[in-house]
Scaffold this active site. Sequence first.
Site, PDB file in Angstrom:
ATOM      1  N   THR A 151       3.324   0.478   4.122  1.00 40.76           N
ATOM      2  CA  THR A 151       3.159  -0.678   5.005  1.00 40.76           C
ATOM      3  C   THR A 151       4.008  -0.577   6.267  1.00 40.76           C
ATOM      4  O   THR A 151       4.065  -1.523   7.056  1.00 40.76           O
ATOM      5  CB  THR A 151       3.493  -1.993   4.269  1.00 40.76           C
ATOM      6  OG1 THR A 151       4.824  -1.921   3.745  1.00 40.76           O
ATOM      7  CG2 THR A 151       2.515  -2.246   3.146  1.00 40.76           C
ATOM      8  N   VAL A 178       9.502  -0.523   4.123  1.00 46.75           N
ATOM      9  CA  VAL A 178       9.793  -1.768   4.830  1.00 46.75           C
ATOM     10  C   VAL A 178       9.629  -2.988   3.936  1.00 46.75           C
ATOM     11  O   VAL A 178       9.741  -4.124   4.388  1.00 46.75           O
ATOM     12  CB  VAL A 178       8.904  -1.895   6.093  1.00 46.75           C
ATOM     13  CG1 VAL A 178       9.307  -0.847   7.114  1.00 46.75           C
ATOM     14  CG2 VAL A 178       7.424  -1.779   5.767  1.00 46.75           C
ATOM     15  N   GLY A 179       9.348  -2.756   2.657  1.00 48.21           N
ATOM     16  CA  GLY A 179       9.276  -3.831   1.679  1.00 48.21           C
ATOM     17  C   GLY A 179       9.725  -3.305   0.336  1.00 48.21           C
ATOM     18  O   GLY A 179       9.817  -2.101   0.121  1.00 48.21           O
ATOM     19  N   THR A 187      17.628   4.761  -0.931  1.00 47.50           N
ATOM     20  CA  THR A 187      16.635   3.850  -0.396  1.00 47.50           C
ATOM     21  C   THR A 187      15.242   4.444  -0.399  1.00 47.50           C
ATOM     22  O   THR A 187      15.086   5.629  -0.240  1.00 47.50           O
ATOM     23  CB  THR A 187      16.974   3.457   1.045  1.00 47.50           C
ATOM     24  OG1 THR A 187      16.078   2.428   1.430  1.00 47.50           O
ATOM     25  CG2 THR A 187      16.877   4.595   1.994  1.00 47.50           C
ATOM     26  N   GLU A 266       8.917  -5.741   6.526  1.00 43.56           N
ATOM     27  CA  GLU A 266       7.608  -6.399   6.487  1.00 43.56           C
ATOM     28  C   GLU A 266       7.686  -7.793   7.109  1.00 43.56           C
ATOM     29  O   GLU A 266       8.439  -8.652   6.661  1.00 43.56           O
ATOM     30  CB  GLU A 266       7.110  -6.469   5.047  1.00 43.56           C
ATOM     31  CG  GLU A 266       6.718  -5.103   4.512  1.00 43.56           C
ATOM     32  CD  GLU A 266       6.288  -5.098   3.063  1.00 43.56           C
ATOM     33  OE1 GLU A 266       5.625  -4.131   2.648  1.00 43.56           O
ATOM     34  OE2 GLU A 266       6.630  -6.051   2.333  1.00 43.56           O
ATOM     35  N   ASN A 389       2.509  -9.288   1.523  1.00 41.34           N
ATOM     36  CA  ASN A 389       2.691  -9.055   0.091  1.00 41.34           C
ATOM     37  C   ASN A 389       1.766  -9.875  -0.778  1.00 41.34           C
ATOM     38  O   ASN A 389       1.531  -9.535  -1.938  1.00 41.34           O
ATOM     39  CB  ASN A 389       4.152  -9.301  -0.272  1.00 41.34           C
ATOM     40  CG  ASN A 389       5.044  -8.163   0.207  1.00 41.34           C
ATOM     41  OD1 ASN A 389       5.032  -7.095  -0.371  1.00 41.34           O
ATOM     42  ND2 ASN A 389       5.740  -8.382   1.312  1.00 41.34           N
ATOM     43  N   THR A 394      -5.133  -5.654  -2.137  1.00 38.54           N
ATOM     44  CA  THR A 394      -6.550  -5.944  -1.863  1.00 38.54           C
ATOM     45  C   THR A 394      -6.988  -5.318  -0.556  1.00 38.54           C
ATOM     46  O   THR A 394      -6.191  -4.870   0.249  1.00 38.54           O
ATOM     47  CB  THR A 394      -6.766  -7.462  -1.798  1.00 38.54           C
ATOM     48  OG1 THR A 394      -5.928  -8.021  -0.801  1.00 38.54           O
ATOM     49  CG2 THR A 394      -6.479  -8.100  -3.137  1.00 38.54           C
TER      50      THR A 394
END
Length: 394
Positions: A151, A178-179, A187, A266, A389, A394
């Site tokens: 993302t 980023v999420g 990390t 995000e 999120n 989907t």
Amino acid sequence: MPAPVPDGPVPLPPGFAAHVGNVGIKDGTDDLCLLVAEVPCTAAAVFTRSRFAGPSVEVSRRAVAGGALRGFVVVSKNANVANGPQGLEDADELASLAAGALGCAADDLLVASTGVIGRPYPMDRVRAYFAAAPAADGTDALAVARAIMTTDTHPKVAVAELPAAGGTARVVGVAKGVGMIEPDMATMLAFLTTDAAVPAEQLDAVFRRVVARTFNSLSVDSDTSTSDTAVVLANGLAGAVDPVHLEAALLQVCLDLTRQLARDGEGATKLLTVTVTGARDDDQARRVAKSVLNSPLVKTAVHGADPNWGRVAMAVGKCADDTDIDQDAVVIRFGGAETYPARPGEDGLAALEQYLQGDEVEIGVDLAVGDASWTVYGCDLSDGYVRINADYTT
């Protein structure tokens, strides 16, 4: 937020080559990356401490245990986590397929995966891709950074140079994530390559110190990923380097990547840094800083430019076991402006609101307990984070 993408290719250090491509894991974007060194490398890596760590982490821990690697293979858009014994078999097979393409042993490769949890690899597509014999003949780190994205809105690359016995050594790093970011080791995914010559034990010690001050001081949403991996490979072609210069170069690259990751959190619109000074020790400084950085109320106030400095006081106070923190001695600042105990009046609140409208917000907390300090990096919390999120699979 601004995307600090380089204008052109970013060369890997001499002696490294890469291949990127699309297997069809989720869509038509690049989702596979191979990187290999022409000679064996000393290596150091740190991984997630999650109890749901993926099989890629298990395979990689085994591979790097001896302090040496030749390269890595990364699959993005599928984490290969929580898939039972089949997940481990697929990770082992991925390593073997990549090793065949790169001309090395499977045990010489680190394996990393990132993306949706609970979905198996489409192994028929993976096998078909490797049957076409992909060649690692690229040298662009920017392409590597793009291939490992999920993302992320843009690729993240950082570079540093340092003196070496053979002239100049380079450190080139790429990262994604980023999420699901509250590292509990290192990390997300971060890969550093260098042509410096460094003994494995020295590289491991330096890398862990650097990771503590950078990747492990990053948080977007306080959630620890199942797949976090950070690794550095040193092929030695530039010759020996001064350990102090090496640590400075690694710190420069990792801090640059950390700030890029935080800015691209995000839904983020602002980079948020929190520095705690006057702490009893590093652990206390880091703990209090993370308490402020991870507070949803602090993060939403920053997002909305609401001058509600009392939320920072609340977040410091949550560290209830730190009984040596005296609220009457604590000082809180936004930028260079003190908000507590010198409570701002109407003009001060207006100035604070104006400051919070910028794209970078710095919060400082002096505990007046000792001499230790720590800085952590993150971002604001917006409705964009919820939307990304809520619709992730989907």
